[in-house]
Scaffold this motif. Structure first.
Motif: not given
Ligand code: AMP
Ligand code: GLY
Length: 426
Positions: A220-223, A418-422
């Protein structure tokens, strides 16, 4: 019309699912397919990378169109062999598939045609000292090192220090990825926002299909480590109409024209990985196929039957086709993966609740890595399910997708929450 789809993942499930809705399609055969696909098409047990066996299957089935999902058979020349026996194929020839099959080829191509991308140089095993010296021409880390050939999605390495870069150069040129890293590309690290753009091409003409964004990191958070993609959504807010036009004008149209000029006409879907900053879009990489899971969200959003366009990509005449209408509703796909992925995933666990999950409004569950065991569906891969949803807003689609995820009973599975968070943050 009879369609043969090559592949057995979520991408191919989504293609079969969308084409099944076409009034023009009478039969769909998928090689090798998967248990999800088998509910809507006939699956034939032929591996997606066994070019000779796929050609034999096509000779036997005589489909009106073959749609090739993954890159490996394209790079290995499947489309050429099918064209030789007069079977229309959606996918580029081996010479055109080099846009994905060789990073060095694609970088040289972009340089020749002035297509915006990161500054780079190519190096072979004899040039490791030059490769190390080239690092000094950058402002500092991170350094981007790429195996020239296909390396199952693992050939791009980004390191944070000179010492790591030196070690990685030695490892790659020493055969870390076998023949795929006999030569490497070192390029400038680009900053900005990544997005994926898809265009359909018939060799001469390219038309925009859709934009999407995916989440490559496992956490999550692209980590965390890179994966094949943990989720995707379409449209991508950063690819608004003006930006899509720039991508067409500055990248896609010159790419298709350049390939034609080089005697490598590009047919199929061109998937351009982009880095977008204040100066505009630049190419991170080309892919010669649909993205996975980007394909799932694109198929979910298509209002029109895509078959005429896909066929025109294979046989010509794309310029005369009607533009594909899309639903205004956004779509999202959440990937459920087996514990341990992208390392060794836990396999064999029984997956329950699939039917209930598929009943949530707007939701379709595509199978990516499943197997049938008696009456059960079990996990049989890293990325196992793609829970795909549309909704009036992206937030609605996301809510529906996670509602469906929560109905799936598979203790070994996990997904990012958190998919699509951006896009939602905008
Ligand atoms: P791939 O494994 O080829 O799908 O790509 C690996 C990922 O590495 C891309 O999606 C980018 O996030 C990143 N990447 C590749 N090249 C560059 C670059 N020149 N600058 C910044 N990031 C990059
Ligand atoms: N999801 C990224 C890819 O298919 O390469």
């Amino acid at each position: 019309m009879k369609i043969l789809i090559v592949g057995g993942g979520g991408r191919e499930h989504a293609l079969a699912w969308r084409l099944k809705q076409s009034s023009r399609v009478t039969e769909i055969v998928v090689a090798p397919g998967n248990p999800g696909i088998s509910t809507l098409a006939r699956c034939e047990n032929v591996a997606a990378d066994d070019v000779a066996a796929l050609v034999a299957l096509a000779r036997l089935e005589r489909p009106n169109l073959v749609i090739v999902g993954p890159e490996a058979p394209l790079v290995a020349g499947l489309a050429d062999k099918l064209r030789q026996i007069d079977i229309p194929v959606f996918g580029p020839s081996a010479r055109a598939a080099m846009l994905e099959g060789s990073k060095g080829f694609s970088k040289d191509f972009m340089a020749r045609y002035g297509i915006p991308t990161a500054r780079y140089r190519r190096f072979t095993a004899e040039q490791s000292a030059d490769a190390k010296a080239y690092l000094e021409t950058f402002d500092g880390p991170p350094y981007v090192l790429k195996a020239d050939g296909l390396a199952a999605g693992k050939g791009v390495v980004i390191v944070e220090s000179v010492a790591e870069a030196h070690a990685e150069i030695d490892a790659m040129l020493g055969g870390k990825f076998g023949a795929a890293s006999a030569s490497i590309v070192i390029e400038e690290f680009m900053r900005g926002e990544e997005a994926s753009f898809f265009a359909l091409c018939d060799g001469e003409t390219a038309v925009a299909l859709a934009g999407a964004q995916d989440h490559k990191r496992v956490g999550e958070g692209d980590t965390g480590p890179n994966t094949g993609g943990m989720g995707a959504y379409s449209p991508a807010p950063i690819l608004d109409a003006a930006m899509q036009q720039r991508v067409m004008d500055e990248i896609v149209t010159p790419t298709v024209a350049g390939m034609m000029k080089d005697g490598r006409p590009y047919r199929g879907v061109l998937f351009v990985g982009l880095m977008i900053d204040a100066n505009g879009p630049r190419v991170v990489e080309y892919n010669v196929r649909f993205g996975d899971p980007e394909c799932q969200v694109i198929m979910a959003r298509l209002k029109d039957d895509p078959l005429p366009q896909l066929l025109a990509c294979a046989t010509g005449g794309l310029a005369g086709c009607k533009r594909l209408e899309r639903f205004s509703d956004p779509a999202v796909a959440v990937v459920m993966a087996g514990a341990g992925y992208p390392g060794e995933p836990k396999k064999g666990g029984v997956i329950g609740g699939l039917e209930e999950a598929g009943k949530v409004e707007g939701v379709t569950v595509f199978h990516a890595g499943t197997a049938r065991q008696g009456d059960d569906i079990v996990a049989n891969g890293g990325r196992v399910l793609n829970v795909t949803a549309t909704g009036p807003t992206l937030q609605d689609a996301v809510t529906r997708a996670y509602q469906a995820v929560d109905l799936i009973d598979w203790p070994d599975g996990f997904c990012r929450r958190d998919i699509a968070w951006r896009a939602l943050r905008r």
